[in-house]
Design an enzyme around this catalytic site. Structure first.
Site, PDB file in Angstrom:
ATOM      1  N   ASP A 164      49.518  45.091  48.924  1.00 24.41           N
ATOM      2  CA  ASP A 164      48.128  44.797  48.555  1.00 24.41           C
ATOM      3  C   ASP A 164      47.649  43.498  49.212  1.00 24.41           C
ATOM      4  OD1 ASP A 164      46.607  46.590  47.133  1.00 24.41           O
ATOM      5  OD2 ASP A 164      47.446  46.054  45.174  1.00 24.41           O
TER       6      ASP A 164
ATOM      7  N   LYS B 154      47.142  57.488  45.173  1.00 25.14           N
ATOM      8  CA  LYS B 154      47.942  56.687  46.104  1.00 25.14           C
ATOM      9  C   LYS B 154      49.292  57.364  46.359  1.00 25.14           C
ATOM     10  CE  LYS B 154      45.589  52.416  44.921  1.00 25.14           C
ATOM     11  NZ  LYS B 154      45.524  51.193  44.114  1.00 25.14           N
TER      12      LYS B 154
ATOM     13  N   GLN C 137      49.206  48.222  39.912  1.00 30.49           N
ATOM     14  CA  GLN C 137      47.818  48.615  39.705  1.00 30.49           C
ATOM     15  C   GLN C 137      47.156  47.654  38.716  1.00 30.49           C
ATOM     16  OE1 GLN C 137      46.287  51.150  41.412  1.00 30.49           O
ATOM     17  NE2 GLN C 137      44.371  50.488  40.475  1.00 30.49           N
TER      18      GLN C 137
END
Ligand code: NAD
Length: 288
Positions: free
Chosen positions: A121, A54, A98
């Site tokens: 997200d 990422k 994460q």
């Protein structure tokens, strides 16, 4: 007739190119790059790879990507402190935690601590609510990427019968909302759904997000249907290395479907591309 193969790798590349151009225009306008901060707690091996990817993908399109690695022993209070610092930092447009987090940290509490406008997200209840009420929202990357694949394949969603197999908060539910927002008639199936094969056979669009290797068979698919396979499952292979397959029995379903995504090379590459897009979206929304 064999289905049109939806090339997620090529489409993800196209999205990254668009984001790169968008980032350059953002920099020209605001004199700074959009910022994405990724937090990883602990040593979960796949998460280390995902977060590095990422960060790298962000840097490649000109986003100021930064990976923060925190030790496994980080307390919830310390993590919340770090999130508060990033929340207050004007150079940070996107904060990504994460998952999974170590067991001693409550995921829900942590995700609630991210300001909705930096929640790239799309997991914060404010963004979930905004999506479900048809407002501008940061939308979870995997379903957003899946929708883009359907669009790129030219699939008509208006009035189409669509089924999403799987009802997770990360994939199934937001996917259903996205399809509903595009005027599809949406069914959400799950582990308790009765006679799923027969139900599935009536559908113009099938999105499988279950996590069961090759569950969806050719006789579940209406001829000509569009099939998006979100699943990623590792199965044994002759060479002992294992092999990745989706939730759809690809070889047989592609003989019936109108269009279909492969695994790997379908939905997978779209997720990071959409994270980059979400970061740029968040940066614009914060700069207005
Ligand atoms: P999850 O385990 O949270 O949810 C799975 C869903 O499938 C549940 O809602 C459950 O009700 C349903 N289900 C289970 N067994 C079923 C059955 N027999 N029939 C019908 N429904 C059934 O999983 P998730 O996080 O939504 O992920 C789903 C799959 O997508 C996994 O394989 C995951 O690895 C993959 N995934 C891929 C990406 C990507 O970037 N491509 C991103 C996220 C998830």
């Amino acid at each position: 007739m064999s289905a049109r193969i939806i090339d997620g790798k090529a489409i993800a590349e196209k999205v990254r190119g668009e984001v790169k151009e968008g980032v350059a225009a953002f920099v020209a306008k605001y004199g700074r790059a959009p910022g994405l901060d990724v937090l990883l707690v602990g040593e979960h091996a796949p998460s280390i790879v995902y977060t590095r990817n990422k960060e790298k993908a962000a840097l490649e399109v000109g986003i100021r990507g930064r990976l923060h690695r925190l030790p496994e022993t980080t307390t919830q209070a310390q993590l919340l402190e770090q999130i508060a610092a990033l929340s207050a930092d004007p150079s940070v447009d996107g904060i990504l935690i994460q998952l999974p987090l170590p067991k001693h940290i409550d995921e829900r509490t942590v995700l609630l601590a991210i300001p909705p406008e930096k929640d790239v997200d799309g997991f914060h209840p404010v963004n979930v609510g905004r999506l479900s009420t048809g407002q501008d929202a940061l939308v979870p990357c995997t379903p957003l990427g899946s929708l883009r694949l359907l669009d790129e394949a030219g699939v008509n969603l208006k009035g189409a019968n669509a089924i999403v197999i799987g009802r997770s908060n990360i994939v199934g539910k937001p996917m259903a909302q996205l399809l509903l927002g595009r005027d599809a008639t949406v069914t959400i199936a799950h582990s308790r759904t009765a006679d799923l094969p027969a139900l599935c056979r009536t559908m113009d669009v099938v999105v499988a997000a279950v996590g069961r290797a090759e569950m969806v068979k050719a006789d579940w698919i209406k001829p000509g249907a569009a099939v998006i396979d979100v699943g990623i499952n590792r199965i044994e292979s002759a060479d002992g290395k294992g092999r990745l397959v989706g939730d759809v029995a690809y070889a047989e379903c592609k003989e019936v479907a109108g269009s279909i995504t492969p695994v790997p090379g379908g939905v997978g590459p779209m997720t990071i591309a959409m994270l980059l897009q979400n970061t740029l979206t968040a940066a614009h929304a914060r700069s207005r």
